[in-house]
Design a protein around this motif. Structure first.
Motif, PDB file in Angstrom:
ATOM      1  N   ILE A  22       0.498  -0.949   0.037  1.00 43.65           N
ATOM      2  CA  ILE A  22       0.017   0.397  -0.283  1.00 43.65           C
ATOM      3  C   ILE A  22       0.963   1.359   0.077  1.00 43.65           C
ATOM      4  N   LEU A  23       1.714   1.177   0.656  1.00 49.80           N
ATOM      5  CA  LEU A  23       2.740   2.308   0.500  1.00 49.80           C
ATOM      6  C   LEU A  23       4.146   1.726   0.955  1.00 49.80           C
ATOM      7  N   ASP A  24       4.811   2.347  -0.344  1.00 50.58           N
ATOM      8  CA  ASP A  24       6.836   2.034  -0.584  1.00 50.58           C
ATOM      9  C   ASP A  24       7.473   2.918  -1.218  1.00 50.58           C
ATOM     10  N   LEU A  25       8.063   2.962   0.051  1.00 54.36           N
ATOM     11  CA  LEU A  25       8.955   4.051   0.317  1.00 54.36           C
ATOM     12  C   LEU A  25      10.502   3.579   0.128  1.00 54.36           C
ATOM     13  N   LYS A  26      11.330   4.748  -1.756  1.00 53.41           N
ATOM     14  CA  LYS A  26      12.544   4.244  -2.440  1.00 53.41           C
ATOM     15  C   LYS A  26      13.288   5.288  -2.387  1.00 53.41           C
ATOM     16  N   ASN A  27      14.429   4.696  -1.786  1.00 51.41           N
ATOM     17  CA  ASN A  27      15.711   5.880  -1.211  1.00 51.41           C
ATOM     18  C   ASN A  27      15.206   7.060  -0.840  1.00 51.41           C
ATOM     19  N   VAL A  35      22.663  17.889   8.682  1.00 52.05           N
ATOM     20  CA  VAL A  35      22.168  17.535   9.127  1.00 52.05           C
ATOM     21  C   VAL A  35      21.625  15.780   8.291  1.00 52.05           C
ATOM     22  N   LYS A  36      21.756  14.498   8.616  1.00 47.89           N
ATOM     23  CA  LYS A  36      21.032  13.652   7.727  1.00 47.89           C
ATOM     24  C   LYS A  36      19.944  12.690   8.675  1.00 47.89           C
ATOM     25  N   ALA A  37      18.975  13.326   8.264  1.00 55.68           N
ATOM     26  CA  ALA A  37      18.331  12.433   9.795  1.00 55.68           C
ATOM     27  C   ALA A  37      17.768  10.989   9.272  1.00 55.68           C
ATOM     28  N   LEU A  38      17.658  11.161   7.209  1.00 54.65           N
ATOM     29  CA  LEU A  38      17.140   9.617   6.977  1.00 54.65           C
ATOM     30  C   LEU A  38      18.489   9.786   5.428  1.00 54.65           C
ATOM     31  N   THR A  39      19.147   8.712   5.559  1.00 54.93           N
ATOM     32  CA  THR A  39      20.126   8.512   4.489  1.00 54.93           C
ATOM     33  C   THR A  39      19.276   7.626   3.777  1.00 54.93           C
ATOM     34  N   ASP A  40      18.678   7.040   2.319  1.00 54.14           N
ATOM     35  CA  ASP A  40      18.727   6.421   1.302  1.00 54.14           C
ATOM     36  C   ASP A  40      17.572   4.985   1.617  1.00 54.14           C
ATOM     37  N   ILE A  41      16.935   5.363   2.366  1.00 49.81           N
ATOM     38  CA  ILE A  41      15.981   4.566   3.557  1.00 49.81           C
ATOM     39  C   ILE A  41      14.934   3.500   2.052  1.00 49.81           C
ATOM     40  N   SER A  42      14.601   2.663   2.345  1.00 47.29           N
ATOM     41  CA  SER A  42      13.193   1.859   0.952  1.00 47.29           C
ATOM     42  C   SER A  42      12.863   0.804   1.983  1.00 47.29           C
ATOM     43  N   PHE A  43      11.604   0.958   1.983  1.00 49.71           N
ATOM     44  CA  PHE A  43      10.988  -0.482   2.523  1.00 49.71           C
ATOM     45  C   PHE A  43       9.251   0.261   2.577  1.00 49.71           C
ATOM     46  N   ASP A  44       8.960  -1.150   1.987  1.00 50.78           N
ATOM     47  CA  ASP A  44       7.104  -1.111   1.921  1.00 50.78           C
ATOM     48  C   ASP A  44       6.560  -1.696   3.088  1.00 50.78           C
ATOM     49  N   LEU A  65       7.972   8.494  10.048  1.00 50.82           N
ATOM     50  CA  LEU A  65       6.876   8.694  10.267  1.00 50.82           C
ATOM     51  C   LEU A  65       5.837  10.326   9.699  1.00 50.82           C
ATOM     52  N   ASN A  66       7.252  11.366   9.667  1.00 57.09           N
ATOM     53  CA  ASN A  66       6.329  12.448   9.066  1.00 57.09           C
ATOM     54  C   ASN A  66       6.841  12.511   7.991  1.00 57.09           C
ATOM     55  N   VAL A  67       7.805  12.007   7.129  1.00 56.37           N
ATOM     56  CA  VAL A  67       7.790  11.936   5.773  1.00 56.37           C
ATOM     57  C   VAL A  67       7.170  11.254   5.207  1.00 56.37           C
ATOM     58  N   MET A  68       6.278  10.107   5.808  1.00 57.58           N
ATOM     59  CA  MET A  68       4.616   9.380   5.892  1.00 57.58           C
ATOM     60  C   MET A  68       3.376  10.127   5.539  1.00 57.58           C
ATOM     61  N   ASN A  69       3.649  10.716   6.352  1.00 57.04           N
ATOM     62  CA  ASN A  69       2.652  11.494   6.276  1.00 57.04           C
ATOM     63  C   ASN A  69       2.569  13.139   5.746  1.00 57.04           C
ATOM     64  N   GLY A  70       3.274  13.429   5.491  1.00 53.87           N
ATOM     65  CA  GLY A  70       3.611  14.630   4.728  1.00 53.87           C
ATOM     66  C   GLY A  70       3.846  15.735   5.563  1.00 53.87           C
ATOM     67  N   VAL A  71       4.601  15.466   6.581  1.00 59.75           N
ATOM     68  CA  VAL A  71       4.876  16.838   7.494  1.00 59.75           C
ATOM     69  C   VAL A  71       6.294  16.824   6.980  1.00 59.75           C
ATOM     70  N   HIS A  73       9.366  17.078   3.741  1.00 62.85           N
ATOM     71  CA  HIS A  73       9.467  16.772   2.813  1.00 62.85           C
ATOM     72  C   HIS A  73      11.041  15.912   2.362  1.00 62.85           C
ATOM     73  N   PRO A  74      11.134  14.575   2.176  1.00 60.31           N
ATOM     74  CA  PRO A  74      11.915  13.970   1.538  1.00 60.31           C
ATOM     75  C   PRO A  74      12.980  14.945   0.314  1.00 60.31           C
ATOM     76  N   GLN A  75      14.584  15.072   0.616  1.00 65.51           N
ATOM     77  CA  GLN A  75      15.251  15.676   0.044  1.00 65.51           C
ATOM     78  C   GLN A  75      14.969  15.180  -1.774  1.00 65.51           C
ATOM     79  N   GLU A  76      15.720  13.312  -1.605  1.00 64.68           N
ATOM     80  CA  GLU A  76      15.181  12.164  -2.533  1.00 64.68           C
ATOM     81  C   GLU A  76      14.540  11.390  -2.563  1.00 64.68           C
TER      82      GLU A  76
END
Lengths: 273, 355
Positions: A22-27, A35-44, A65-71, A73-76
């Protein structure tokens, strides 16, 4: 990991069926300045499953979680929700798509009663406008009653009938957490994001909360993404677990796989597990 | 013993949603309305009607307006008097320039002009909060009063800048006596108070309060903070505008822009702080307190001290006592008179038992 994604597992004991992705996060990469909060994370996340995110403090779980609901915005990276890629989205859009969440630090509306808090959770489904509200007659009143019925169902479900008229500020911590869950459930979400729903609770409260999470998942088929530090709970109720450390993904799989992953043991679980 | 909800069961959500869910409250409200609509105009003197009751009602309406914005939507504002000015001058110009403009439509249009101006000055609220927003609304206060003085068109080129309200006529009936003006004001304020109550107990009100209490969480459950804030500014300014129009038409008769100065804005702010922030009832209590207390003090001082003291001392002493009482009330009950009333009712429910 690819193999694991390919198979569709069923859990015969509850009869619920894990569905498509239902939700697929890629890179996904997220930076705040340098500050790098998240680096190249992929999971579904698959439909109807309970997906946990674990990791030490500062690993980037809440950011995820904040990326998932749009709070945030990931750069990549790309995010596919129900197969549709999305670029920029705000929390409002996430809510309209059926994503609800609770917060690590309780984010209830302190000045309002339990009932009003949960009613607010249904605000997106309310179609009447300000002028109709001003009259509180006809359509506005009908709508209010119709949604009140739904809210009462949620109240019954979470067993908080006795406090429905209490201002939330007066409630003990455990109940506030439950009201926050109720507010999220009132929106009838397809994807529910829970940020440490059991933090700071005693054993009984944790048991109740576990039961509610499992019931929500079982009865409404709601997909749940969960951040939690209590490993007993996580390993017990999750279908799959993703492990983050310093903004990187270090493990992903069923609770048993994760438990025995040497990287995860070294970074988070510790040797005694 | 008398005030108790025991035995009053709610069998439907309609019943549970009532503004006054307890029967005694409903009866009390009916008695109160009957008293103010029937008994007061029959027995009150002209002075009471024109100098006390009408201004209390008008300030109550303005206080409801500010309470919607500050108490419910959490946006601090110091521009209420300016929005009242827009309402007063707006209604005046609509009635002056359009022949046969009905009075009630005129004040509603005045209120709508205030709403438009309010939304424009509410735009900064999308980026700034709290005290900073209060300072930004000061811009509205000074700009509007300046504009009304600067452009004589607003006051129909009157040399002193003072406007004289036209005679109030509704369906051919002229409202000239204090009794009729009082009843008209009371009717308008009653309707607007009911509408305000409806707004704050519906989705609109919940959106306002959600933005006030936790704007991030509000956004996550799908509330648009921008819409909630601007709608609060619009409704609040509309209320202030209507109050301003009544201020000109039923209370003073002649007004000038400088009459709607910062002092008046502060006065309305004090009303909601003393009456109760986030309470419709509190708006009435606060307005009554602020209008009545100086008059009461004056009467008490004159009857006790009489001519024994020098004339300058009396008015200054009044101010000192007034300020002292405000501080006293805020220390005793920082949530205002409405909370005091609520606590009293809760106690009365259990009385004569302690629990």
């Amino acid at each position: 990991m690819m193999n694991e994604m390919a198979q569709t597992a069923t859990l015969p004991e509850s009869g619920r069926r894990i569905g498509e992705v239902i939700l697929d996060l890629k890179n996904i990469s997220l930076r705040f300045g340098g500050v790098k909060a998240l680096t190249d994370i992929s999971f579904d996340v698959r439909e109807h499953e309970i997906r946990s995110i674990i990791g030490p403090n500062g690993a980037g779980k809440s950011s995820m979680l904040n990326v998932m609901n749009g709070v945030y915005h990931p750069q990549e990276g790309t995010i596919l929700f129900r197969g549709e890629p999305r670029q920029q989205m705000d929390p409002h859009m996430a809510a309209t798509q059926g994503i609800a969440r609770t917060f690590q630090n309780i984010a209830l509306f302190k000045g309002m009663s339990v009932l009003d808090n949960i009613m607010t959770g249904r605000n997106l489904k309310m179609k009447t406008n300000l002028f109709q509200h001003a009259l509180f007659w006809g359509a506005a009143q009908r709508e209010e009653i119709e949604h009140r019925k739904k809210v009462e169902e949620v109240i019954d479900f979470l067993e908080i009938q006795s406090i429905r008229k209490t201002p939330v500020g007066r409630l003990p911590y455990g109940l506030q957490k439950r009201v926050e869950l109720a507010r999220a459930l009132a929106a009838e979400p397809t994807l529910l994001l829970l940020d440490e729903p059991m933090a700071g609770m005693n054993v009984e409260e944790k048991q109740d909360m576990c039961r509610f999470i499992l019931d929500v998942n079982d009865q409404f088929g709601t997909t749940i993404v969960l951040i939690e530090h209590d490993m007993g709970v996580v390993m017990d109720i999750s279908d799959r677990v993703v492990v983050l450390d310093y903004g990187k993904k270090i493990g992903d799989g069923t609770p048993d796989e994760v438990k025995n992953d040497p990287d995860v043991i070294a970074a988070y679980l510790g040797a005694s597990h | 013993m008398l005030y108790r909800e025991a035995g009053q069961f709610k069998a439907s959500y309609e019943e549970d949603q009532q503004i006054f869910p307890i029967r005694q409250d409903r009866v009390g409200m009916a008695v109160l309305l009957a008293f103010f609509f029937l008994a007061v105009p029959m027995f009150a003197s002209q002075y009471w009607l024109q100098a006390i009751l009408i201004p209390v009602l008008i300030f109550s309406l303005a206080a409801i307006g500010l309470n919607i914005l500050t108490g419910y939507a959490g946006q601090l504002s110091l521009g209420s008097a300016a929005f009242m000015a827009v309402g007063a001058f707006g209604a005046y110009n609509f009635m002056l320039r359009i022949d046969g403009m009905p009075f009630l439509l005129g004040i509603v249009l005045g209120g709508l002009s205030a709403a438009l101006v309010g939304v424009a000055f509410g735009l900064p609220s999308l980026r700034i909060k709290g005290f900073y927003l209060a300072v930004a609304t000061l811009a509205a206060q000074f700009f509007i009063v300046w504009a009304l003085v600067k452009f004589p068109w607003f006051s129909n080129y009157s040399s002193s800048g003072v406007i004289s309200a036209q005679e109030i006529q509704i369906l051919g009936y002229a409202f000239t006596t204090p009794e009729s003006k009082y009843l008209l004001t009371l009717a308008v304020v009653t309707v607007f108070a009911l509408v305000a109550k409806n707004l704050v107990r519906s989705t609109t009100g919940r959106r306002w309060m959600a933005v006030r209490d936790m704007d991030v969480a509000a956004e996550v459950i799908g509330i648009r903070p921008m819409r909630a804030k601007l709608s609060a500014f619009a409704v609040s300014s509309f209320y202030c505008g209507v109050a301003g129009a009544l201020y000109a038409y039923t209370y003073l008769g002649t007004v000038e822009p400088e009459g709607f100065n910062l002092d008046l804005s502060f006065k309305i702010l004090f009303m909601i702080i003393i009456g109760g922030v986030g309470s419709i009832l509190g708006s009435f209590l606060g307005a009554a307190f602020i209008v009545l207390l100086p008059i009461l003090l004056n009467v008490v001082m004159h009857s006790t001290l009489g001519s024994a003291m020098p004339p300058g001392l009396g008015s200054n002493l009044e101010l000192i006592i007034f300020g002292g009482l405000i501080i006293f009330f805020l220390i005793v009950e920082p949530h205002g008179l409405a909370r005091l009333w609520q606590l009293g009712k809760d106690k009365l429910r259990l009385w004569p038992f302690p629990h």
